[in-house]
Scaffold this motif. Structure first.
Motif, PDB file in Angstrom:
ATOM      1  N   GLY A  50       0.820  -1.202   0.000  1.00  0.00           N
ATOM      2  CA  GLY A  50       0.000   0.000   0.000  1.00  0.00           C
ATOM      3  C   GLY A  50       0.855   1.253   0.000  1.00  0.00           C
ATOM      4  O   GLY A  50       2.088   1.194   0.014  1.00  0.00           O
ATOM      5  N   ARG A  51       0.190   2.389   0.006  1.00  0.00           N
ATOM      6  CA  ARG A  51       0.872   3.675  -0.033  1.00  0.00           C
ATOM      7  C   ARG A  51       1.824   3.878   1.140  1.00  0.00           C
ATOM      8  O   ARG A  51       2.963   4.305   0.974  1.00  0.00           O
ATOM      9  N   GLY A  52       1.363   3.571   2.347  1.00  0.00           N
ATOM     10  CA  GLY A  52       2.194   3.775   3.531  1.00  0.00           C
ATOM     11  C   GLY A  52       3.478   2.975   3.483  1.00  0.00           C
ATOM     12  O   GLY A  52       4.563   3.483   3.796  1.00  0.00           O
ATOM     13  N   VAL A  69       6.910  -4.722  -8.065  1.00  0.00           N
ATOM     14  CA  VAL A  69       6.100  -4.231  -6.953  1.00  0.00           C
ATOM     15  C   VAL A  69       4.872  -3.509  -7.505  1.00  0.00           C
ATOM     16  O   VAL A  69       4.974  -2.679  -8.406  1.00  0.00           O
ATOM     17  N   PHE A  70       3.719  -3.853  -6.947  1.00  0.00           N
ATOM     18  CA  PHE A  70       2.460  -3.207  -7.304  1.00  0.00           C
ATOM     19  C   PHE A  70       1.979  -2.445  -6.072  1.00  0.00           C
ATOM     20  O   PHE A  70       1.787  -3.037  -5.011  1.00  0.00           O
ATOM     21  N   VAL A  71       1.828  -1.135  -6.223  1.00  0.00           N
ATOM     22  CA  VAL A  71       1.432  -0.268  -5.121  1.00  0.00           C
ATOM     23  C   VAL A  71      -0.050   0.032  -5.265  1.00  0.00           C
ATOM     24  O   VAL A  71      -0.478   0.598  -6.277  1.00  0.00           O
ATOM     25  N   LEU A  72      -0.836  -0.371  -4.267  1.00  0.00           N
ATOM     26  CA  LEU A  72      -2.267  -0.078  -4.277  1.00  0.00           C
ATOM     27  C   LEU A  72      -2.480   1.284  -3.631  1.00  0.00           C
ATOM     28  O   LEU A  72      -2.248   1.455  -2.439  1.00  0.00           O
ATOM     29  N   SER A  73      -2.899   2.250  -4.439  1.00  0.00           N
ATOM     30  CA  SER A  73      -3.088   3.586  -3.895  1.00  0.00           C
ATOM     31  C   SER A  73      -3.970   4.429  -4.806  1.00  0.00           C
ATOM     32  O   SER A  73      -3.853   4.372  -6.030  1.00  0.00           O
TER      33      SER A  73
END
Length: 176
Positions: A50-52, A69-73
């Protein structure tokens, strides 16, 4: 496809301080724990955070992931230029994300970050949960677990105790 969470938590159940600091966790790093992580990550072909978690990783001196890496945001709009080939921002619910990753050939997915892990648990989409409990109380912070609207029964697979006092327990989703 298999989904895996691998995360450290304080004895009182927090994965980071309120501001996201993990100083209390880093002080327990050792060759033993590093080897365990290396063995785990060697079987992973994509990472979802996630973003954090992404913002925390950006404060580290080096980008240490070899996997995509896949960032969910919904808040992050751009990846730093130096990471364009290494990370992608997506905004998808867990089931849709797993379908997307599967269609792109990924089979072993590391799910990391408190809110992301919680969202996968809410949809019962975590196949394996590896929790390393650190013998420290930090009093408050970001909890590993959040509210669920259903029970999730897990099967205990094994527990290892490291020489520095960390206790790593591995659980699998109980499909029966």
């Amino acid at each position: 496809m298999k989904t895996h969470a691998y995360i450290g938590t304080s004895l009182d159940g927090f994965i980071a301080r309120k501001e996201g600091e993990i100083d209390w966790l880093i002080q327990f790093d050792s060759p033993e724990t590093s080897q365990s992580y290396t063995e785990f990550i060697s079987k992973i072909d994509a990472i979802v955070i996630g973003r954090g978690t992404f913002e925390k990783i950006l404060t580290f001196p080096d980008w240490f992931y070899q996997q995509k890496v896949f960032v969910l945001s919904s808040q992050i709009k751009h990846i730093p230029e130096s990471l364009k080939e290494k990370a992608t921002v997506l905004l998808m619910p867990p089931k849709e994300l797993l379908l997307y990753l599967s269609q792109n050939g990924y089979t072993n997915i590391y799910i990391d970050g408190g809110k992301v892990i919680q969202s996968f648990l809410k949809e019962n989409l975590l196949d394996e949960l590896i929790i390393t409990t650190v013998p420290i109380l930090i009093g408050e912070g970001i909890p590993l677990f959040g509210g669920l609207d259903h029970n999730i029964t897990l099967k205990h697979i094994q527990t290892n105790v490291f020489s520095n006092g960390l206790v790593m327990s591995r659980y699998e989703k109980n499909n029966g």
